[in-house]
Scaffold this motif. Structure first.
Motif, PDB file in Angstrom:
ATOM      1  N   ASP A 130      26.964  37.008  43.824  1.00 13.72           N
ATOM      2  CA  ASP A 130      25.794  36.886  42.953  1.00 13.72           C
ATOM      3  C   ASP A 130      24.651  37.771  43.430  1.00 13.72           C
ATOM      4  OD1 ASP A 130      27.048  35.125  41.278  1.00 13.72           O
ATOM      5  OD2 ASP A 130      26.101  33.337  42.098  1.00 13.72           O
ATOM      6  N   ASP A 131      24.496  37.884  44.763  1.00 12.49           N
ATOM      7  CA  ASP A 131      23.447  38.741  45.319  1.00 12.49           C
ATOM      8  C   ASP A 131      23.717  40.204  44.981  1.00 12.49           C
ATOM      9  OD1 ASP A 131      22.134  36.566  46.678  1.00 12.49           O
ATOM     10  OD2 ASP A 131      23.742  36.648  48.160  1.00 12.49           O
ATOM     11  N   LEU A 132      24.984  40.610  45.053  1.00 12.90           N
ATOM     12  CA  LEU A 132      25.335  42.007  44.776  1.00 12.90           C
ATOM     13  C   LEU A 132      25.111  42.338  43.303  1.00 12.90           C
ATOM     14  CD1 LEU A 132      28.605  42.285  46.913  1.00 12.90           C
ATOM     15  CD2 LEU A 132      26.235  42.673  47.597  1.00 12.90           C
ATOM     16  N   ILE A 133      25.357  41.381  42.432  1.00 10.02           N
ATOM     17  CA  ILE A 133      25.073  41.586  41.006  1.00 10.02           C
ATOM     18  C   ILE A 133      23.566  41.679  40.777  1.00 10.02           C
ATOM     19  CG2 ILE A 133      25.184  40.465  38.740  1.00 10.02           C
ATOM     20  CD1 ILE A 133      27.971  39.461  39.530  1.00 10.02           C
ATOM     21  N   ASP A 134      22.797  40.813  41.456  1.00 13.07           N
ATOM     22  CA  ASP A 134      21.334  40.887  41.350  1.00 13.07           C
ATOM     23  C   ASP A 134      20.815  42.235  41.848  1.00 13.07           C
ATOM     24  OD1 ASP A 134      21.150  38.345  40.308  1.00 13.07           O
ATOM     25  OD2 ASP A 134      20.700  37.380  42.225  1.00 13.07           O
ATOM     26  N   ASP A 135      21.421  42.762  42.922  1.00 15.38           N
ATOM     27  CA  ASP A 135      20.994  44.058  43.453  1.00 15.38           C
ATOM     28  C   ASP A 135      21.190  45.161  42.409  1.00 15.38           C
ATOM     29  OD1 ASP A 135      20.535  42.671  45.776  1.00 15.38           O
ATOM     30  OD2 ASP A 135      22.263  43.475  46.857  1.00 15.38           O
ATOM     31  N   LEU A 136      22.355  45.159  41.755  1.00 11.89           N
ATOM     32  CA  LEU A 136      22.626  46.161  40.727  1.00 11.89           C
ATOM     33  C   LEU A 136      21.671  45.990  39.549  1.00 11.89           C
ATOM     34  CD1 LEU A 136      24.181  48.434  39.417  1.00 11.89           C
ATOM     35  CD2 LEU A 136      26.042  46.838  38.921  1.00 11.89           C
ATOM     36  N   ASP A 137      21.404  44.746  39.162  1.00 10.27           N
ATOM     37  CA  ASP A 137      20.430  44.488  38.101  1.00 10.27           C
ATOM     38  C   ASP A 137      19.067  45.085  38.443  1.00 10.27           C
ATOM     39  OD1 ASP A 137      21.466  43.268  35.830  1.00 10.27           O
ATOM     40  OD2 ASP A 137      21.439  41.273  36.720  1.00 10.27           O
TER      41      ASP A 137
END
Length: 403
Positions: free
Chosen positions: A204-211
């Protein structure tokens, strides 16, 4: 971390880019030593305790032996020694303090830093590095290169925005991926120019980073490229954000990490041995272990090229974070959401990939609807500049994006 360029004596320290220069020439210093120097300069108004410094370097609080080594490197870089302490002073058993007279010409760093233009590739001549903030406050460094419609590349093992364009492992990717396009890439949390000390490292953190990166660039819809471990993040992102991803390209990718995909005792033992060898290499920094690890990424490279790959990895992150990456991605699993990817998907994989078996590409092609699979004759996990598979990969990628 504050954003400023500090001057002391003949030196200039850019804390955002983690770059130390003397008389305008870069002083080569490993990331841990640079992190130590940046922290001391930014907190020069006080004595910094040993445990705080270790945390800033991404090391364990008790690893004082590592601190001593990085401190010696830092002292040498700024012209100090154990007896000559004009810049960094040891304060009894309390810690260390930066004592050199320091000026800060700019109170705050500008939002972007210019990088010297590369010598190859007209489209890659323009590059800007900026920073975004992820949902939990982690600082993520990202770069835009070239001109034209966007192509976003997820982060993967391991990168450093300020070094990638000069390392043989990645240099040709810039020429290849910026032909008539603007490439957007970023350093994963925990490595490169992004924050090294992060609260957690979940999918979830990695998806937030890309966002945070695509929001900062101002992109609504874009093609997404996932390479190696970045492929799993790309699959999860495309499944969760179908309105944003127009095309998905996966190369050398997998849906399940080696510990998850192991189906019997032999495969579980092999996955554990592989992880233990990598752990031993990162903990001890022993070149023989790390060379074995490099050989899985670049199977057809020479021992000298493996050593160069190893040296590059040491510059991208701390040993503690290197172990964290290995363990997190050994157990990542996006197989349960892959069937939710709704955009056209291209999967490219080397038939003899030594790091990620071709079976993983077949699994992705089975799981993702509307996907097509292309297998190339190569043994390299990361296509090298002289690999015959490299121009073939680019041809398939650009044909796919033009549809």
């Amino acid at each position: 971390m504050s954003s400023a360029v500090y001057h002391f004596g003949l030196y200039e320290l850019d804390t955002d880019r983690r770059r130390l220069s003397r008389d305008g020439r870069q002083v080569l210093l490993e990331p841990q030593a640079l992190a130590l120097l940046c922290h001391l300069v930014e907190h020069r108004d006080r004595v910094v305790p040993t445990k705080e410094l270790l945390g800033a370097m991404g090391c364990e609080p008790t690893d004082e032996t590592a601190l001593a080594g990085w401190l010696r490197a830092t002292l040498h870089a700024v012209g100090d020694s154990d007896t000559r302490q004009q810049s960094i002073r040891t304060v009894g058993r309390q810690g260390y303090q930066f004592v050199a007279p320091t000026t800060v010409p700019s109170a705050a760093a500008p939002p972007a830093s210019r990088i010297p233009a590369p010598t190859a590739g007209a489209e890659a001549d323009h590059e800007v590095i900026r920073f975004s903030r992820s949902a939990d406050g982690t600082r993520i460094a990202y770069a835009t290169t070239g001109h034209g419609p966007p192509l976003v590349k997820t982060a993967n093992w391991l990168t450093h925005l300020d070094l990638d364009r000069t390392t043989p492992m990645w240099k040709h990717w810039f020429d290849g991926l910026t032909r008539g396009r603007q490439l957007i890439r970023y350093d994963e949390r925990g490595c490169g120019l992004s924050d090294w000390t992060v609260p957690h490292f979940a999918l979830d953190d990695l998806i937030d980073d890309l966002d945070s990166v695509v929001d900062a660039v101002g992109l609504d819809r874009f093609p997404l490229l996932g390479v190696s471990q970045g492929g799993a993040v790309a699959v999860a992102y495309a499944a969760r954000r179908p309105e944003r991803v127009s095309h998905l390209i996966l190369t050398s990718a997998y849906a399940r990490g080696p510990q998850v995909r192991a189906q019997n005792d032999a495969e579980r033992d092999a996955a554990e041995v592989d992880l233990n060898i990598a752990r031993a290499g990162w903990r001890s920094q022993e070149s023989s272990f790390l060379r074995y690890f490099a050989s899985q990424f670049l199977a057809d490279a020479t021992p000298a090229e493996w050593d160069a790959f190893t040296a590059y990895q040491r510059q991208t992150t701390s040993p503690a974070n290197g172990l964290r990456f290995l363990e997190e991605f050994a157990r990542i699993d996006v197989s349960g959401v892959a069937d939710q990817v709704s955009c056209p998907t291209l999967i490219v994989h080397a038939r003899q990939d030594a790091r990620v078996p071709v079976a993983q590409a077949l699994e992705l092609a089975t799981l993702i609807p509307d996907s097509r699979l292309i297998l190339l004759e190569s043994r390299n996990h990361l296509f090298t500049a002289d690999d015959p598979a490299w121009p073939t990969f680019l041809t398939h990628l650009y044909n796919f994006l033009s549809e």
